[in-house]
Design a protein around this motif. Sequence first.
Motif, PDB file in Angstrom:
ATOM      1  N   LEU A  80       0.799  -1.217   0.000  1.00 56.82           N
ATOM      2  CA  LEU A  80       0.000   0.000   0.000  1.00 56.82           C
ATOM      3  C   LEU A  80       0.831   1.265   0.000  1.00 56.82           C
ATOM      4  N   THR A  81       1.982   1.207   0.665  1.00 60.35           N
ATOM      5  CA  THR A  81       2.769   2.431   0.841  1.00 60.35           C
ATOM      6  C   THR A  81       4.010   2.501  -0.035  1.00 60.35           C
ATOM      7  N   GLY A  82       4.423   1.350  -0.614  1.00 61.27           N
ATOM      8  CA  GLY A  82       5.592   1.357  -1.480  1.00 61.27           C
ATOM      9  C   GLY A  82       6.889   1.062  -0.751  1.00 61.27           C
ATOM     10  N   LYS A  83       7.908   0.697  -1.524  1.00 58.87           N
ATOM     11  CA  LYS A  83       9.231   0.443  -0.986  1.00 58.87           C
ATOM     12  C   LYS A  83      10.197   0.210  -2.148  1.00 58.87           C
ATOM     13  N   ASN A  84      11.468   0.070  -1.853  1.00 54.38           N
ATOM     14  CA  ASN A  84      12.470  -0.298  -2.850  1.00 54.38           C
ATOM     15  C   ASN A  84      12.832  -1.774  -2.664  1.00 54.38           C
ATOM     16  N   LEU A  85      12.704  -2.557  -3.758  1.00 58.79           N
ATOM     17  CA  LEU A  85      13.132  -3.951  -3.721  1.00 58.79           C
ATOM     18  C   LEU A  85      14.586  -4.038  -4.156  1.00 58.79           C
ATOM     19  N   ASN A  86      15.389  -4.711  -3.365  1.00 57.26           N
ATOM     20  CA  ASN A  86      16.787  -4.949  -3.730  1.00 57.26           C
ATOM     21  C   ASN A  86      16.924  -6.389  -4.209  1.00 57.26           C
ATOM     22  N   MET A  87      17.316  -6.549  -5.476  1.00 54.79           N
ATOM     23  CA  MET A  87      17.399  -7.876  -6.074  1.00 54.79           C
ATOM     24  C   MET A  87      18.780  -8.096  -6.673  1.00 54.79           C
ATOM     25  N   LYS A  88      19.231  -9.343  -6.666  1.00 55.42           N
ATOM     26  CA  LYS A  88      20.494  -9.701  -7.289  1.00 55.42           C
ATOM     27  C   LYS A  88      20.202 -10.427  -8.594  1.00 55.42           C
ATOM     28  N   THR A  89      20.769  -9.933  -9.682  1.00 56.03           N
ATOM     29  CA  THR A  89      20.510 -10.519 -10.993  1.00 56.03           C
ATOM     30  C   THR A  89      21.361 -11.776 -11.190  1.00 56.03           C
ATOM     31  N   LEU A  90      21.047 -12.527 -12.235  1.00 58.50           N
ATOM     32  CA  LEU A  90      21.795 -13.754 -12.523  1.00 58.50           C
ATOM     33  C   LEU A  90      23.251 -13.486 -12.868  1.00 58.50           C
ATOM     34  N   ASP A  91      23.523 -12.309 -13.422  1.00 57.91           N
ATOM     35  CA  ASP A  91      24.917 -11.996 -13.753  1.00 57.91           C
ATOM     36  C   ASP A  91      25.627 -11.250 -12.630  1.00 57.91           C
ATOM     37  N   GLY A  92      25.020 -11.252 -11.421  1.00 63.87           N
ATOM     38  CA  GLY A  92      25.717 -10.747 -10.237  1.00 63.87           C
ATOM     39  C   GLY A  92      25.525  -9.284  -9.914  1.00 63.87           C
ATOM     40  N   ARG A  93      24.695  -8.571 -10.657  1.00 69.41           N
ATOM     41  CA  ARG A  93      24.488  -7.142 -10.383  1.00 69.41           C
ATOM     42  C   ARG A  93      23.423  -6.950  -9.300  1.00 69.41           C
ATOM     43  N   GLU A  94      23.525  -5.828  -8.591  1.00 68.72           N
ATOM     44  CA  GLU A  94      22.489  -5.440  -7.624  1.00 68.72           C
ATOM     45  C   GLU A  94      21.479  -4.551  -8.333  1.00 68.72           C
ATOM     46  N   LEU A  95      20.231  -4.977  -8.323  1.00 68.79           N
ATOM     47  CA  LEU A  95      19.179  -4.253  -9.035  1.00 68.79           C
ATOM     48  C   LEU A  95      18.183  -3.694  -8.016  1.00 68.79           C
ATOM     49  N   VAL A  96      17.968  -2.374  -8.067  1.00 65.43           N
ATOM     50  CA  VAL A  96      17.000  -1.711  -7.174  1.00 65.43           C
ATOM     51  C   VAL A  96      15.730  -1.427  -7.965  1.00 65.43           C
ATOM     52  N   VAL A  97      14.612  -1.976  -7.479  1.00 60.07           N
ATOM     53  CA  VAL A  97      13.330  -1.803  -8.149  1.00 60.07           C
ATOM     54  C   VAL A  97      12.415  -0.995  -7.233  1.00 60.07           C
ATOM     55  N   PRO A  98      12.158   0.271  -7.570  1.00 60.73           N
ATOM     56  CA  PRO A  98      11.272   1.092  -6.729  1.00 60.73           C
ATOM     57  C   PRO A  98       9.803   0.727  -6.965  1.00 60.73           C
ATOM     58  N   ILE A  99       9.051   0.610  -5.873  1.00 58.84           N
ATOM     59  CA  ILE A  99       7.613   0.335  -5.952  1.00 58.84           C
ATOM     60  C   ILE A  99       6.887   1.565  -5.421  1.00 58.84           C
ATOM     61  N   SER A 100       6.160   2.222  -6.273  1.00 64.06           N
ATOM     62  CA  SER A 100       5.430   3.427  -5.868  1.00 64.06           C
ATOM     63  C   SER A 100       3.920   3.262  -6.019  1.00 64.06           C
ATOM     64  N   ASP A 101       3.497   2.410  -6.946  1.00 68.52           N
ATOM     65  CA  ASP A 101       2.062   2.182  -7.126  1.00 68.52           C
ATOM     66  C   ASP A 101       1.564   1.167  -6.097  1.00 68.52           C
ATOM     67  N   ILE A 102       0.281   1.170  -5.882  1.00 63.65           N
ATOM     68  CA  ILE A 102      -0.323   0.188  -4.988  1.00 63.65           C
ATOM     69  C   ILE A 102      -0.289  -1.178  -5.663  1.00 63.65           C
ATOM     70  N   ILE A 103       0.223  -2.161  -4.919  1.00 60.45           N
ATOM     71  CA  ILE A 103       0.342  -3.516  -5.453  1.00 60.45           C
ATOM     72  C   ILE A 103      -0.865  -4.340  -5.006  1.00 60.45           C
ATOM     73  N   ARG A 104      -1.607  -4.843  -5.969  1.00 61.37           N
ATOM     74  CA  ARG A 104      -2.746  -5.703  -5.678  1.00 61.37           C
ATOM     75  C   ARG A 104      -2.324  -7.169  -5.769  1.00 61.37           C
ATOM     76  N   PRO A 105      -3.018  -8.069  -5.121  1.00 59.49           N
ATOM     77  CA  PRO A 105      -2.696  -9.499  -5.236  1.00 59.49           C
ATOM     78  C   PRO A 105      -2.698  -9.943  -6.691  1.00 59.49           C
ATOM     79  N   GLY A 106      -1.643 -10.673  -7.098  1.00 60.51           N
ATOM     80  CA  GLY A 106      -1.535 -11.151  -8.476  1.00 60.51           C
ATOM     81  C   GLY A 106      -0.936 -10.141  -9.434  1.00 60.51           C
ATOM     82  N   HIS A 107      -0.547  -8.950  -8.904  1.00 57.14           N
ATOM     83  CA  HIS A 107       0.017  -7.913  -9.771  1.00 57.14           C
ATOM     84  C   HIS A 107       1.369  -8.372 -10.337  1.00 57.14           C
ATOM     85  N   GLU A 108       1.635  -7.997 -11.594  1.00 57.26           N
ATOM     86  CA  GLU A 108       2.913  -8.329 -12.236  1.00 57.26           C
ATOM     87  C   GLU A 108       3.578  -7.051 -12.726  1.00 57.26           C
TER      88      GLU A 108
END
Length: 317
Positions: free
Chosen positions: A240-268
Amino acid sequence: MGVDYYNILKVSRNATEEDLKKSYKRLAMKWHPDKNAVNTKEAEEKFKQISEAYDVLSDSQKRQIYDSYGEEGLKSSMHAPPSSKEKDFTGGGVGRGFKFSQRDAEVIFAEFFGGLDGGIGKSSGGGGDGGRLRKAAAMEHMLPCTVEELCKGSRRKMMISRIVLDYSGKPSTVEEVLAINVKPGWKNGTKITFLEKGNHERGATPGDLIFIIDEKPHPIFKRDGNDLIIHQKISLLDALTGKNLNMKTLDGRELVVPISDIIRPGHEMVIQNEGMPISKEPGKNGNLRIKFDVKFPSRLTAEQKSDLRRILGRTSG
């Protein structure tokens, strides 16, 4: 000084028909072009010479002319027997004498070893491709690869064993280490073929060796064509409020994915160009698809429910 057919065939001048056949078989197996991929030109020439020598010495009329007048006498047709005056040894016109081609060599080889359809292993022009030596069955091996290897690429070394034939046709087993360059983006089932690195068989060209990519499951990412899919759990508060997802890619990079929209169940959420490399389009990647699983609280206190009614009630009107 003409060609010495006896020396080429490694037989004496009083060699019998059986001597000629035995020597021809041994030398033809050794020098057939399909068994000499490295020095094909040299092998073609020697194979033709061996076959020509056998053709002459195994034919009583040709051998008699050759023994009496040598190569020049044989090829001039001047000394050809009466029955050959109207038609030379290769079916040509009057006066052309004995001629021998690569096609003739393949015909003789086929008579001994079989495996040819029409009597020629290579196209000689003017009459279609002709027949070809059959090919031994291919050897197939699975090549296990992780998704990381298929993303970044890797160099693998594989020890293989195969059956080869010596010049006499005797089989033996040899081992060889082959290097395989796994290219970024290859998919499950991709085949890597090493031509004629498989088993040898009598009367056939060597079979191919085929490695088949066997993609192993990844604990986090799932592959869908060129896309990567990841299932991400997220709390109701963060949804509901958003956050930054920190993910590690397959090639070893750190990927930051900002979430600003409201996430509903099943959202892609789709992140462009962060999927698997596209092997046929260097520099391009598929997408990363994040599928969210919103975690609802198991219970709420009366005070929390009251606060939520107050806060959400303001936005629902």
